[in-house]
Scaffold this motif. Structure first.
Motif, PDB file in Angstrom:
ATOM      1  N   MET A  99     -13.002 -19.967 -10.343  1.00  0.00           N
ATOM      2  CA  MET A  99     -11.699 -19.622  -9.805  1.00  0.00           C
ATOM      3  C   MET A  99     -11.544 -18.103  -9.890  1.00  0.00           C
ATOM      4  O   MET A  99     -11.893 -17.498 -10.904  1.00  0.00           O
ATOM      5  CB  MET A  99     -10.613 -20.322 -10.628  1.00  0.00           C
ATOM      6  N   GLU A 100     -11.051 -17.504  -8.839  1.00  0.00           N
ATOM      7  CA  GLU A 100     -10.860 -16.049  -8.834  1.00  0.00           C
ATOM      8  C   GLU A 100      -9.373 -15.727  -8.918  1.00  0.00           C
ATOM      9  O   GLU A 100      -8.568 -16.300  -8.196  1.00  0.00           O
ATOM     10  CB  GLU A 100     -11.446 -15.445  -7.562  1.00  0.00           C
ATOM     11  N   ILE A 101      -9.042 -14.842  -9.843  1.00  0.00           N
ATOM     12  CA  ILE A 101      -7.674 -14.357  -9.973  1.00  0.00           C
ATOM     13  C   ILE A 101      -7.710 -12.838  -9.907  1.00  0.00           C
ATOM     14  O   ILE A 101      -8.735 -12.217 -10.186  1.00  0.00           O
ATOM     15  CB  ILE A 101      -7.011 -14.848 -11.281  1.00  0.00           C
ATOM     16  N   SER A 102      -6.605 -12.226  -9.498  1.00  0.00           N
ATOM     17  CA  SER A 102      -6.602 -10.771  -9.353  1.00  0.00           C
ATOM     18  C   SER A 102      -5.283 -10.170  -9.815  1.00  0.00           C
ATOM     19  O   SER A 102      -4.286 -10.859  -9.997  1.00  0.00           O
ATOM     20  CB  SER A 102      -6.877 -10.379  -7.899  1.00  0.00           C
ATOM     21  N   TYR A 103      -5.310  -8.856  -9.990  1.00  0.00           N
ATOM     22  CA  TYR A 103      -4.158  -8.086 -10.460  1.00  0.00           C
ATOM     23  C   TYR A 103      -4.209  -6.732  -9.772  1.00  0.00           C
ATOM     24  O   TYR A 103      -5.287  -6.158  -9.608  1.00  0.00           O
ATOM     25  CB  TYR A 103      -4.272  -7.932 -11.986  1.00  0.00           C
ATOM     26  N   GLU A 104      -3.059  -6.219  -9.373  1.00  0.00           N
ATOM     27  CA  GLU A 104      -3.010  -4.931  -8.679  1.00  0.00           C
ATOM     28  C   GLU A 104      -2.117  -3.955  -9.429  1.00  0.00           C
ATOM     29  O   GLU A 104      -1.108  -4.336  -9.999  1.00  0.00           O
ATOM     30  CB  GLU A 104      -2.426  -5.100  -7.274  1.00  0.00           C
ATOM     31  N   LYS A 105      -2.511  -2.689  -9.386  1.00  0.00           N
ATOM     32  CA  LYS A 105      -1.678  -1.621  -9.941  1.00  0.00           C
ATOM     33  C   LYS A 105      -1.824  -0.396  -9.053  1.00  0.00           C
ATOM     34  O   LYS A 105      -2.928  -0.059  -8.628  1.00  0.00           O
ATOM     35  CB  LYS A 105      -2.097  -1.282 -11.369  1.00  0.00           C
ATOM     36  N   ILE A 106      -0.721   0.269  -8.784  1.00  0.00           N
ATOM     37  CA  ILE A 106      -0.758   1.475  -7.956  1.00  0.00           C
ATOM     38  C   ILE A 106      -0.762   2.697  -8.863  1.00  0.00           C
ATOM     39  O   ILE A 106       0.078   2.834  -9.752  1.00  0.00           O
ATOM     40  CB  ILE A 106       0.433   1.512  -6.979  1.00  0.00           C
ATOM     41  N   LEU A 107      -1.741   3.576  -8.643  1.00  0.00           N
ATOM     42  CA  LEU A 107      -1.840   4.834  -9.378  1.00  0.00           C
ATOM     43  C   LEU A 107      -1.411   5.967  -8.457  1.00  0.00           C
ATOM     44  O   LEU A 107      -1.781   5.995  -7.288  1.00  0.00           O
ATOM     45  CB  LEU A 107      -3.286   5.069  -9.837  1.00  0.00           C
ATOM     46  N   HIS A 108      -0.643   6.888  -8.982  1.00  0.00           N
ATOM     47  CA  HIS A 108      -0.191   8.036  -8.193  1.00  0.00           C
ATOM     48  C   HIS A 108      -1.025   9.246  -8.577  1.00  0.00           C
ATOM     49  O   HIS A 108      -1.200   9.548  -9.748  1.00  0.00           O
ATOM     50  CB  HIS A 108       1.293   8.304  -8.432  1.00  0.00           C
ATOM     51  N   ARG A 109      -1.548   9.918  -7.587  1.00  0.00           N
ATOM     52  CA  ARG A 109      -2.361  11.113  -7.812  1.00  0.00           C
ATOM     53  C   ARG A 109      -1.496  12.355  -7.665  1.00  0.00           C
ATOM     54  O   ARG A 109      -0.491  12.360  -6.945  1.00  0.00           O
ATOM     55  CB  ARG A 109      -3.522  11.150  -6.814  1.00  0.00           C
ATOM     56  N   PRO A 110      -1.885  13.470  -8.303  1.00  0.00           N
ATOM     57  CA  PRO A 110      -1.068  14.683  -8.303  1.00  0.00           C
ATOM     58  C   PRO A 110      -0.737  15.225  -6.910  1.00  0.00           C
ATOM     59  O   PRO A 110       0.348  15.762  -6.708  1.00  0.00           O
ATOM     60  CB  PRO A 110      -1.922  15.697  -9.074  1.00  0.00           C
ATOM     61  N   MET A 111      -1.641  15.084  -5.958  1.00  0.00           N
ATOM     62  CA  MET A 111      -1.393  15.649  -4.632  1.00  0.00           C
ATOM     63  C   MET A 111      -0.656  14.677  -3.720  1.00  0.00           C
ATOM     64  O   MET A 111      -0.695  14.793  -2.509  1.00  0.00           O
ATOM     65  CB  MET A 111      -2.720  16.066  -3.982  1.00  0.00           C
ATOM     66  N   GLY A 112       0.016  13.694  -4.301  1.00  0.00           N
ATOM     67  CA  GLY A 112       0.820  12.780  -3.506  1.00  0.00           C
ATOM     68  C   GLY A 112       0.081  11.555  -3.011  1.00  0.00           C
ATOM     69  O   GLY A 112       0.663  10.715  -2.336  1.00  0.00           O
ATOM     70  N   GLY A 113      -1.207  11.446  -3.330  1.00  0.00           N
ATOM     71  CA  GLY A 113      -1.961  10.288  -2.893  1.00  0.00           C
ATOM     72  C   GLY A 113      -1.649   9.070  -3.749  1.00  0.00           C
ATOM     73  O   GLY A 113      -1.284   9.185  -4.912  1.00  0.00           O
ATOM     74  N   LYS A 114      -1.770   7.900  -3.140  1.00  0.00           N
ATOM     75  CA  LYS A 114      -1.571   6.660  -3.882  1.00  0.00           C
ATOM     76  C   LYS A 114      -2.841   5.831  -3.790  1.00  0.00           C
ATOM     77  O   LYS A 114      -3.436   5.711  -2.729  1.00  0.00           O
ATOM     78  CB  LYS A 114      -0.405   5.854  -3.301  1.00  0.00           C
ATOM     79  N   LEU A 115      -3.244   5.282  -4.923  1.00  0.00           N
ATOM     80  CA  LEU A 115      -4.405   4.402  -4.986  1.00  0.00           C
ATOM     81  C   LEU A 115      -3.969   3.064  -5.551  1.00  0.00           C
ATOM     82  O   LEU A 115      -3.195   3.011  -6.495  1.00  0.00           O
ATOM     83  CB  LEU A 115      -5.491   4.984  -5.895  1.00  0.00           C
ATOM     84  N   LYS A 116      -4.469   2.008  -4.960  1.00  0.00           N
ATOM     85  CA  LYS A 116      -4.203   0.673  -5.484  1.00  0.00           C
ATOM     86  C   LYS A 116      -5.493   0.163  -6.102  1.00  0.00           C
ATOM     87  O   LYS A 116      -6.508   0.034  -5.431  1.00  0.00           O
ATOM     88  CB  LYS A 116      -3.758  -0.257  -4.361  1.00  0.00           C
ATOM     89  N   VAL A 117      -5.460  -0.095  -7.404  1.00  0.00           N
ATOM     90  CA  VAL A 117      -6.614  -0.649  -8.099  1.00  0.00           C
ATOM     91  C   VAL A 117      -6.423  -2.163  -8.139  1.00  0.00           C
ATOM     92  O   VAL A 117      -5.397  -2.652  -8.595  1.00  0.00           O
ATOM     93  CB  VAL A 117      -6.730  -0.101  -9.532  1.00  0.00           C
ATOM     94  N   ILE A 118      -7.407  -2.893  -7.642  1.00  0.00           N
ATOM     95  CA  ILE A 118      -7.354  -4.343  -7.617  1.00  0.00           C
ATOM     96  C   ILE A 118      -8.469  -4.855  -8.518  1.00  0.00           C
ATOM     97  O   ILE A 118      -9.644  -4.607  -8.260  1.00  0.00           O
ATOM     98  CB  ILE A 118      -7.516  -4.890  -6.185  1.00  0.00           C
ATOM     99  N   VAL A 119      -8.078  -5.516  -9.599  1.00  0.00           N
ATOM    100  CA  VAL A 119      -9.040  -6.035 -10.567  1.00  0.00           C
ATOM    101  C   VAL A 119      -9.193  -7.528 -10.317  1.00  0.00           C
ATOM    102  O   VAL A 119      -8.201  -8.241 -10.156  1.00  0.00           O
ATOM    103  CB  VAL A 119      -8.570  -5.777 -12.006  1.00  0.00           C
ATOM    104  N   PHE A 120     -10.438  -7.992 -10.250  1.00  0.00           N
ATOM    105  CA  PHE A 120     -10.731  -9.400 -10.022  1.00  0.00           C
ATOM    106  C   PHE A 120     -11.393  -9.994 -11.250  1.00  0.00           C
ATOM    107  O   PHE A 120     -12.224  -9.350 -11.880  1.00  0.00           O
ATOM    108  CB  PHE A 120     -11.712  -9.583  -8.851  1.00  0.00           C
ATOM    109  N   ALA A 121     -11.040 -11.214 -11.567  1.00  0.00           N
ATOM    110  CA  ALA A 121     -11.742 -11.966 -12.599  1.00  0.00           C
ATOM    111  C   ALA A 121     -12.197 -13.271 -11.965  1.00  0.00           C
ATOM    112  O   ALA A 121     -11.388 -14.017 -11.414  1.00  0.00           O
ATOM    113  CB  ALA A 121     -10.835 -12.244 -13.788  1.00  0.00           C
ATOM    114  N   ASN A 122     -13.491 -13.501 -12.003  1.00  0.00           N
ATOM    115  CA  ASN A 122     -14.045 -14.751 -11.494  1.00  0.00           C
ATOM    116  C   ASN A 122     -14.334 -15.621 -12.716  1.00  0.00           C
ATOM    117  O   ASN A 122     -15.307 -15.402 -13.424  1.00  0.00           O
ATOM    118  CB  ASN A 122     -15.312 -14.491 -10.679  1.00  0.00           C
ATOM    119  N   VAL A 123     -13.451 -16.579 -12.950  1.00  0.00           N
ATOM    120  CA  VAL A 123     -13.527 -17.399 -14.146  1.00  0.00           C
ATOM    121  C   VAL A 123     -14.284 -18.678 -13.838  1.00  0.00           C
ATOM    122  O   VAL A 123     -13.958 -19.383 -12.883  1.00  0.00           O
ATOM    123  CB  VAL A 123     -12.112 -17.739 -14.668  1.00  0.00           C
TER     124      VAL A 123
END
Length: 90
Positions: free
Chosen positions: A1-25
């Motif tokens: 079963m795969e589950i995931s979690y997302e978090k948005i990181l803000h960079r100094p120059m105004g950029g946004k990154l979304k980190v998506i972590v997956f766990a395949n259990v």
């Protein structure tokens, strides 16, 4: 079963990154992986897929350090732990 979690990181120059972590259990254990999306004019895009389609090579480490990915993974793990429910009516 795969589950995931997302978090948005803000960079100094105004950029946004979304980190998506997956766990395949599975019954054998748990495999972790992550990917990153960056916010472009047309919304969230996976920079690795975009680079490969343009014939370039990019890595997720160009966007998020392994330490940052590990911190998001730790938040994900903590969010999965059950919380005690306090019944204030009792």
């Amino acid at each position: 079963m795969e589950i995931s979690y997302e978090k948005i990181l803000h960079r100094p120059m105004g950029g946004k990154l979304k980190v998506i972590v997956f766990a395949n259990v599975s019954p054998d254990g748990c495999d972790w992986s992550y990917r990153v999306e960056s916010y472009e004019l047309d919304g969230w895009v996976d920079p690795i897929i975009r680079a490969k389609s343009q014939g370039r090579e990019e890595n997720y480490v160009d966007y998020v350090t392994p330490e940052e990915a590990f911190e998001v993974q730790q938040e994900f793990w903590k969010s999965l732990k059950p919380k005690l429910i306090k019944n204030e009516e009792a």
